[in-house]
Design a protein around this motif. Sequence first.
Motif, PDB file in Angstrom:
ATOM      1  N   LYS B 296       0.807  -1.206   0.000  1.00 41.53           N
ATOM      2  CA  LYS B 296       0.000   0.000   0.000  1.00 41.53           C
ATOM      3  C   LYS B 296       0.850   1.270   0.000  1.00 41.53           C
ATOM      4  O   LYS B 296       0.525   2.259  -0.608  1.00 41.53           O
ATOM      5  CB  LYS B 296      -0.911   0.002   1.247  1.00 41.53           C
ATOM      6  N   VAL B 297       1.969   1.203   0.750  1.00 38.12           N
ATOM      7  CA  VAL B 297       2.793   2.406   0.855  1.00 38.12           C
ATOM      8  C   VAL B 297       4.077   2.207   0.064  1.00 38.12           C
ATOM      9  O   VAL B 297       4.760   1.203   0.227  1.00 38.12           O
ATOM     10  CB  VAL B 297       3.144   2.693   2.332  1.00 38.12           C
ATOM     11  N   ARG B 298       4.365   3.099  -0.807  1.00 41.16           N
ATOM     12  CA  ARG B 298       5.589   3.001  -1.623  1.00 41.16           C
ATOM     13  C   ARG B 298       6.322   4.326  -1.598  1.00 41.16           C
ATOM     14  O   ARG B 298       5.743   5.366  -1.872  1.00 41.16           O
ATOM     15  CB  ARG B 298       5.222   2.689  -3.072  1.00 41.16           C
ATOM     16  N   TRP B 299       7.576   4.266  -1.240  1.00 38.26           N
ATOM     17  CA  TRP B 299       8.395   5.466  -1.287  1.00 38.26           C
ATOM     18  C   TRP B 299       9.613   5.157  -2.129  1.00 38.26           C
ATOM     19  O   TRP B 299      10.013   4.008  -2.261  1.00 38.26           O
ATOM     20  CB  TRP B 299       8.836   5.905   0.113  1.00 38.26           C
ATOM     21  N   GLU B 300      10.241   6.236  -2.650  1.00 38.60           N
ATOM     22  CA  GLU B 300      11.493   6.022  -3.370  1.00 38.60           C
ATOM     23  C   GLU B 300      12.638   6.594  -2.577  1.00 38.60           C
ATOM     24  O   GLU B 300      12.479   7.554  -1.838  1.00 38.60           O
ATOM     25  CB  GLU B 300      11.430   6.701  -4.741  1.00 38.60           C
ATOM     26  N   GLY B 301      13.809   5.991  -2.739  1.00 38.53           N
ATOM     27  CA  GLY B 301      14.940   6.496  -1.974  1.00 38.53           C
ATOM     28  C   GLY B 301      16.261   6.045  -2.549  1.00 38.53           C
ATOM     29  O   GLY B 301      16.317   5.354  -3.571  1.00 38.53           O
ATOM     30  N   GLU B 302      17.317   6.437  -1.832  1.00 41.28           N
ATOM     31  CA  GLU B 302      18.658   6.166  -2.304  1.00 41.28           C
ATOM     32  C   GLU B 302      19.385   5.404  -1.205  1.00 41.28           C
ATOM     33  O   GLU B 302      19.315   5.772  -0.025  1.00 41.28           O
ATOM     34  CB  GLU B 302      19.346   7.508  -2.582  1.00 41.28           C
ATOM     35  N   VAL B 303      20.083   4.339  -1.596  1.00 39.47           N
ATOM     36  CA  VAL B 303      20.801   3.533  -0.610  1.00 39.47           C
ATOM     37  C   VAL B 303      21.983   4.335  -0.069  1.00 39.47           C
ATOM     38  O   VAL B 303      22.784   4.849  -0.838  1.00 39.47           O
ATOM     39  CB  VAL B 303      21.296   2.218  -1.234  1.00 39.47           C
ATOM     40  N   VAL B 304      22.076   4.465   1.257  1.00 41.53           N
ATOM     41  CA  VAL B 304      23.229   5.165   1.831  1.00 41.53           C
ATOM     42  C   VAL B 304      24.197   4.212   2.504  1.00 41.53           C
ATOM     43  O   VAL B 304      25.363   4.509   2.676  1.00 41.53           O
ATOM     44  CB  VAL B 304      22.814   6.259   2.837  1.00 41.53           C
ATOM     45  N   LEU B 305      23.701   3.026   2.877  1.00 42.63           N
ATOM     46  CA  LEU B 305      24.579   2.068   3.547  1.00 42.63           C
ATOM     47  C   LEU B 305      23.950   0.697   3.481  1.00 42.63           C
ATOM     48  O   LEU B 305      22.728   0.554   3.556  1.00 42.63           O
ATOM     49  CB  LEU B 305      24.769   2.483   5.016  1.00 42.63           C
ATOM     50  N   SER B 306      24.780  -0.294   3.299  1.00 42.49           N
ATOM     51  CA  SER B 306      24.276  -1.658   3.318  1.00 42.49           C
ATOM     52  C   SER B 306      25.216  -2.478   4.193  1.00 42.49           C
ATOM     53  O   SER B 306      26.404  -2.562   3.912  1.00 42.49           O
ATOM     54  CB  SER B 306      24.242  -2.193   1.884  1.00 42.49           C
ATOM     55  N   THR B 313      20.932  -8.862   5.873  1.00 42.52           N
ATOM     56  CA  THR B 313      21.442  -7.568   5.442  1.00 42.52           C
ATOM     57  C   THR B 313      20.540  -6.463   5.962  1.00 42.52           C
ATOM     58  O   THR B 313      19.312  -6.609   5.970  1.00 42.52           O
ATOM     59  CB  THR B 313      21.470  -7.497   3.900  1.00 42.52           C
ATOM     60  N   ILE B 314      21.164  -5.388   6.433  1.00 41.66           N
ATOM     61  CA  ILE B 314      20.389  -4.211   6.797  1.00 41.66           C
ATOM     62  C   ILE B 314      20.735  -3.118   5.804  1.00 41.66           C
ATOM     63  O   ILE B 314      21.902  -2.738   5.666  1.00 41.66           O
ATOM     64  CB  ILE B 314      20.711  -3.744   8.231  1.00 41.66           C
ATOM     65  N   VAL B 315      19.711  -2.639   5.051  1.00 44.08           N
ATOM     66  CA  VAL B 315      19.946  -1.620   4.043  1.00 44.08           C
ATOM     67  C   VAL B 315      19.377  -0.297   4.564  1.00 44.08           C
ATOM     68  O   VAL B 315      18.230  -0.239   5.008  1.00 44.08           O
ATOM     69  CB  VAL B 315      19.273  -1.998   2.714  1.00 44.08           C
ATOM     70  N   HIS B 316      20.225   0.737   4.558  1.00 37.96           N
ATOM     71  CA  HIS B 316      19.774   2.060   4.978  1.00 37.96           C
ATOM     72  C   HIS B 316      19.410   2.860   3.729  1.00 37.96           C
ATOM     73  O   HIS B 316      20.246   3.020   2.848  1.00 37.96           O
ATOM     74  CB  HIS B 316      20.875   2.792   5.744  1.00 37.96           C
ATOM     75  N   VAL B 317      18.165   3.332   3.678  1.00 40.92           N
ATOM     76  CA  VAL B 317      17.694   4.032   2.485  1.00 40.92           C
ATOM     77  C   VAL B 317      17.231   5.433   2.868  1.00 40.92           C
ATOM     78  O   VAL B 317      16.407   5.599   3.782  1.00 40.92           O
ATOM     79  CB  VAL B 317      16.516   3.264   1.837  1.00 40.92           C
ATOM     80  N   ARG B 318      17.769   6.448   2.151  1.00 41.34           N
ATOM     81  CA  ARG B 318      17.324   7.810   2.410  1.00 41.34           C
ATOM     82  C   ARG B 318      16.075   8.053   1.567  1.00 41.34           C
ATOM     83  O   ARG B 318      16.137   8.024   0.339  1.00 41.34           O
ATOM     84  CB  ARG B 318      18.420   8.816   2.046  1.00 41.34           C
ATOM     85  N   VAL B 319      14.942   8.271   2.250  1.00 39.66           N
ATOM     86  CA  VAL B 319      13.694   8.468   1.505  1.00 39.66           C
ATOM     87  C   VAL B 319      13.275   9.929   1.509  1.00 39.66           C
ATOM     88  O   VAL B 319      12.346  10.314   0.804  1.00 39.66           O
ATOM     89  CB  VAL B 319      12.552   7.605   2.081  1.00 39.66           C
ATOM     90  N   ASP B 320      13.941  10.724   2.346  1.00 41.45           N
ATOM     91  CA  ASP B 320      13.629  12.140   2.421  1.00 41.45           C
ATOM     92  C   ASP B 320      14.889  12.807   2.933  1.00 41.45           C
ATOM     93  O   ASP B 320      15.792  12.133   3.452  1.00 41.45           O
ATOM     94  CB  ASP B 320      12.445  12.357   3.394  1.00 41.45           C
ATOM     95  N   ASP B 321      14.980  14.127   2.805  1.00 38.92           N
ATOM     96  CA  ASP B 321      16.196  14.813   3.243  1.00 38.92           C
ATOM     97  C   ASP B 321      16.662  14.365   4.626  1.00 38.92           C
ATOM     98  O   ASP B 321      17.820  14.115   4.866  1.00 38.92           O
ATOM     99  CB  ASP B 321      15.964  16.331   3.268  1.00 38.92           C
ATOM    100  N   GLU B 322      15.703  14.274   5.533  1.00 38.69           N
ATOM    101  CA  GLU B 322      16.040  14.031   6.932  1.00 38.69           C
ATOM    102  C   GLU B 322      15.843  12.566   7.334  1.00 38.69           C
ATOM    103  O   GLU B 322      16.200  12.192   8.429  1.00 38.69           O
ATOM    104  CB  GLU B 322      15.129  14.886   7.830  1.00 38.69           C
ATOM    105  N   VAL B 323      15.228  11.800   6.472  1.00 40.05           N
ATOM    106  CA  VAL B 323      14.745  10.496   6.905  1.00 40.05           C
ATOM    107  C   VAL B 323      15.505   9.363   6.238  1.00 40.05           C
ATOM    108  O   VAL B 323      15.532   9.241   5.011  1.00 40.05           O
ATOM    109  CB  VAL B 323      13.236  10.341   6.592  1.00 40.05           C
ATOM    110  N   VAL B 324      16.157   8.542   7.066  1.00 35.40           N
ATOM    111  CA  VAL B 324      16.807   7.332   6.575  1.00 35.40           C
ATOM    112  C   VAL B 324      16.107   6.142   7.206  1.00 35.40           C
ATOM    113  O   VAL B 324      15.987   6.057   8.425  1.00 35.40           O
ATOM    114  CB  VAL B 324      18.307   7.325   6.921  1.00 35.40           C
ATOM    115  N   LEU B 325      15.597   5.232   6.367  1.00 33.57           N
ATOM    116  CA  LEU B 325      14.921   4.044   6.878  1.00 33.57           C
ATOM    117  C   LEU B 325      15.864   2.862   6.839  1.00 33.57           C
ATOM    118  O   LEU B 325      16.658   2.726   5.920  1.00 33.57           O
ATOM    119  CB  LEU B 325      13.694   3.720   6.029  1.00 33.57           C
TER     120      LEU B 325
END
Lengths: 271, 370
Positions: B296-306, B313-325
């Motif tokens: 239901k929820v889809r965001w786009e982002g950029e991988v900052v760390l894996s 594996t834990i993948v860190h994805v920046r989905v917003d300026d301030e927000v890394v998931l």
Amino acid sequence: MRKKNWGRFFGILGLVVYGIFVLFPIYWTVNTSFKEVGDVYKVPPSFVPTKFTLEAYRFVLQGTGRIALSNSLVVAIGATLIAVVLGTMASYAYSRYPFTGFTNEGAQFNLLTVRMFPPIAFLLPIFWLWKTLGLLDTHFALIVTYSAFNLPLAVWLLKGFMDSLPRSVEEASYVDGYSFWQTARRVVLPLIGSGLAATVALCWIFIWNEFIIAYLLGGTDVILYTAYLPALRRGMRIMWNQIAALSVLAIIPSVIILVLFRKYLIKIYLR
Amino acid sequence: MITVSVSHLVKRYGKKVALDDVSADIEGGSFFCILGEPGAGKTTLLRIIAGLEIPEEGNVFFDGKEVTLVPAQKRDVAMVFQDFALYPHLTVFENIASPLRASRMEENRIRDSIQLVAHFLKIDHLLDRSPLFISGGERQRVAIARALVKKPKIALFDEPLVNLDFKIREDMRAQFKLMQKEFKQTIVFATPDPVDAMSMADQVLVLHEGKVQQLSTVWEAYFRPANLFVATYLGFPPMNVIEGELRTINSQTVWQASSLQVEVTDRVGGEREKERTVLLGIRPEHIVLGEEKELKVRWEGEVVLSEVVGSDTIVHVRVDDEVVLRSFVPGIYRVAVGENVKVGFERGDVYLFRENGETLAFPKRFWKGE
């Protein structure tokens, strides 16, 4: 490689020289103690007695010398025991419980300052104290005074050992079902054993070798060997052989204690 | 049956409050876990139960009898200390025998009891050795043997796994659970590691700065955390938390943080509109990378760390300026830093928290009675 060997050579040479420096007076004392008094004053001195004799020992052990040595033993054993027993309890308290008014270090430093004054600074009031109480020249007065002077040392040494004993080990013993005193006997005392041995040795040395207190607070009814030594002068002549004999006898208890406890003493200096 | 119960405990050290109104009931035969960061008051609570510490306020009850002022040696407790606290001058055998000798047990019964415990903990071969010359793991088993051999009413474990290396720790967790079943022993286990709690505990008490955050079963705390602290503390990697606001858009309640939006379907009372700042929580294991699934929820982002953790594996994805998931991907997942990815999750996996940390909503499937 050559360089290293030279270093080793000089190192050993230095130790040999130091060894001679330290041991020669002891050797000379032993040597003198087996001489006749005329032999002592011979010039040049002889490195072995020209006539080997136990004369000096016989004299020392017959009269006041024996009494002085046994007095010294009684006083030194008594005072060492009291200082170490009270020191153990006090150092436990310093190590485990907070003190109000001071920090623990402050309270302990206060105690340690007792040792920073030269004893002579206290001795006049102490002299009058015992005189007023009518206890001057008794074993009791000497034992109490010596204990008081050595207690700070005992506390200071033992607190280090108490501090290094983890509290959890004591608590484990409580949880196991042992009381405070059972824990002290089962856990605390065995674990600070080497500290106790070292403290006994050091207190003993200080008390056994002490002169001024022995001279001022004793000297007539209760004479300690350190106070008796200067009395071995006969008019113009100093009986060096008798003084040497008494000295040799006086070294024996300290040597026994130091040999028995030397590994614990080394531990203290290594800390 | 409740074996040990503490009520309204307060303990201060100087100005620092170690325990602040802590109450708990510990059931007989259960594995009770005290979970909290270092300094949260875990050790203080254990020490009060053990009788090594007296609380300033509150009471301790053993089988309904008040024991607040009863000293440790008169309570039927055992404790495994963090540093194990073995007697270094005694053999392993004498260490384990210590509590039995305190109760004046006969020599041959002592021998039998120790054989039994030592065999179970696989330390039979160490009995004549000195605890100074055995390994950390062995030392710990000796400490546990000493605690279990007297079959205490309650056995307290103070972070016993902290001083052990990773491999032994894994091993010991399984052992603890087996041991507790075997000896039917009530165990209170303090640990900073939520993995310990999740793998072993029946009940968990989460402490933070001396206050009880939650007292429940482990899974209750995991699925229905009482507040943000519990939610982020339990679970590894920790829950993602994003600060945002609740808005009403087209009569639909929506959580929003700058470019990010989640429609919130689960209604929790009518007061929700009043909440302005609301924190959204989503566990890393619920965030899926890529587009395979219908989410239901889809965001786009950029991988900052894996980072590869164990075999996951834990993948860190920046989905917003301030927000890394953080996204938890089972298995080794290869992805380049800087790569653009899609992240997605179900609306039903979302937690909401008030600004003060209280839980506002947790996923509907964990609602009670529904």
